[in-house]
Write an enzyme that holds these catalytic residues in place. Sequence first.
Site, PDB file in Angstrom:
ATOM      1  N   GLY A 103      -2.369  -6.134  -0.273  1.00  0.00           N
ATOM      2  CA  GLY A 103      -2.782  -7.525  -0.114  1.00  0.00           C
ATOM      3  C   GLY A 103      -2.827  -8.028   1.323  1.00  0.00           C
ATOM      4  N   GLY A 158       0.819  -1.208   0.000  1.00  0.00           N
ATOM      5  CA  GLY A 158       0.000   0.000   0.000  1.00  0.00           C
ATOM      6  C   GLY A 158       0.854   1.258   0.000  1.00  0.00           C
ATOM      7  N   THR A 159       1.974   1.194   0.703  1.00  0.00           N
ATOM      8  CA  THR A 159       2.864   2.358   0.768  1.00  0.00           C
ATOM      9  C   THR A 159       3.371   2.717  -0.627  1.00  0.00           C
ATOM     10  OG1 THR A 159       3.523   1.831   3.026  1.00  0.00           O
ATOM     11  CG2 THR A 159       5.069   3.160   1.735  1.00  0.00           C
ATOM     12  N   CYS A 161       3.707   4.949  14.312  1.00  0.00           N
ATOM     13  CA  CYS A 161       4.696   6.021  14.399  1.00  0.00           C
ATOM     14  C   CYS A 161       4.491   6.865  15.644  1.00  0.00           C
ATOM     15  CB  CYS A 161       4.641   6.902  13.164  1.00  0.00           C
ATOM     16  SG  CYS A 161       3.068   7.717  12.976  1.00  0.00           S
ATOM     17  N   GLN A 216      -7.598   0.210   3.881  1.00  0.00           N
ATOM     18  CA  GLN A 216      -8.472  -0.377   4.913  1.00  0.00           C
ATOM     19  C   GLN A 216      -9.903  -0.580   4.419  1.00  0.00           C
ATOM     20  OE1 GLN A 216      -7.472  -1.605   7.745  1.00  0.00           O
ATOM     21  NE2 GLN A 216      -5.415  -0.732   7.869  1.00  0.00           N
TER      22      GLN A 216
HETATM   23  N1  PLP Z   1      -2.696   3.049   4.221  1.00  0.00           N
HETATM   24  C1  PLP Z   1      -3.390   2.650   5.296  1.00  0.00           C
HETATM   25  C2  PLP Z   1      -4.688   3.304   5.615  1.00  0.00           C
HETATM   26  C3  PLP Z   1      -2.906   1.615   6.096  1.00  0.00           C
HETATM   27  O1  PLP Z   1      -3.601   1.227   7.177  1.00  0.00           O
HETATM   28  C4  PLP Z   1      -1.663   1.027   5.759  1.00  0.00           C
HETATM   29  C5  PLP Z   1      -1.066  -0.021   6.607  1.00  0.00           C
HETATM   30  O2  PLP Z   1      -1.150   0.018   7.816  1.00  0.00           O
HETATM   31  C6  PLP Z   1      -0.991   1.477   4.611  1.00  0.00           C
HETATM   32  C7  PLP Z   1      -1.540   2.490   3.873  1.00  0.00           C
HETATM   33  C8  PLP Z   1       0.320   0.889   4.200  1.00  0.00           C
HETATM   34  O3  PLP Z   1       0.133  -0.375   3.621  1.00  0.00           O
HETATM   35  P1  PLP Z   1       1.378  -1.379   3.470  1.00  0.00           P
HETATM   36  O4  PLP Z   1       1.645  -1.912   4.828  1.00  0.00           O
HETATM   37  O5  PLP Z   1       0.880  -2.427   2.524  1.00  0.00           O
HETATM   38  O6  PLP Z   1       2.496  -0.598   2.923  1.00  0.00           O
END
Ligand code: PLP
Length: 378
Positions: free
Chosen positions: A195, A69-70, A320, A178
């Site tokens: 995923g 997701g990042t 964080c 989410q």
């Molecule tokens: N965005 C949201 C709202 C999330 O909750 C998260 C993960 O905690 C991410 C992005 C990042 O996803 P990933 O862990 O797949 O990089």
Amino acid sequence: MIYFDNSATTAVLPEAAETARRYMLEQYFNPAAAYGAAVRVERDIASARGTIAAELSADSSEIVFTSCGTESNNTALFGSLGAMHGRGRVIVSAVEHPSVYEAALVLREQGYDVQFAPVDETGKVQVSALEQLLTKDTRLVSVMHVNNESGAINDIGAIYALIKRRVPDCLLHVDGVQAFMKEPPVKCDLYSVSGHKLHAPKGVGALYIRRGVRIKPYLIGGGQESGMRSGTANAPGIMAFSAAVSDFSAHREEYLASMLAVKKRLYADLSSLRDVRLNGPDIGSAAPHILNMSFMGVRGEVLLNALSEKGLYVSTGSACAAHKRGKNRILNAMGIIGDRQDGAIRFSFSHCNTVEEADTAAQMIEEQLNILRRFKRR
Ligand code: PLP
């Protein structure tokens, strides 16, 4: 062990793990290679792309696979702005995940006029406040679909309509990490998914890029993913992601109802305890898998540690901010401060949880509260 931290990550679905195993040990061919066995892997990936696209009401050509997701969020922000000329305004909500929020701070360093849209006390973006921030030179707005700490669901339909009415060239990116599969698809220009929040292994995500939206690629090389993201495709991860999505899709009603039942039961159990507050929207109007509650008079991380000793895994919210007293950016933005912020715990559920676990968890919490509050009074 009771695992109530499914917004952090989920257990891999056995069928997804088996699928990944198959593409690691048997169909391990590079999908870009020319022989038949590799071409079959390429076709399987195309079919997985179709599976993800269908869940987003998108076309396969609008889906780019990423590593998480990042990466999807970073690509959406830096990639879309990188494809535009000049600088301008960028608006992100005050409660975005760090993969958007911190990226926005980098954009500010690069000369963009970055503004943070406020949220109400439930964690929802205030559309009227966002409207006030929209200027003719706004290039990009990024608002998450479901907030990972409060479970608040943003009105993406209203936000998209507002942006297209006021600044038609401005793009809307939505972090759907989410929300994917749990909320109906929304209209927007860019949508990020991951995923491992949905019972696929870690290391795979996707970004929806609406046809016509230009992205300056981040990874340059062999031109995979239609040139949007070079690098040999993670076939085991992609195929496992597709297997997990297909499973969720086939059982969606049952899975969502089961998460909501666990959430409601835990909420009911905990509400009967002394000095407990709900953070975020009413149970019925939030996402079914996230519950945030404050236990007044105890520190969230102290309670978290005590519970983890007993085998109950929860979170204090944003990783964080977990170690900085009074510095939870998300709760701050919701106006939740002081004792209430210090005592906040996030519970997040999957269809693997049960109401019996909710009862047991509530009992454990009551026991630990009794100990910690007594200790604190001395
Ligand atoms: N965005 C949201 C709202 C999330 O909750 C998260 C993960 O905690 C991410 C992005 C990042 O996803 P990933 O862990 O797949 O990089």
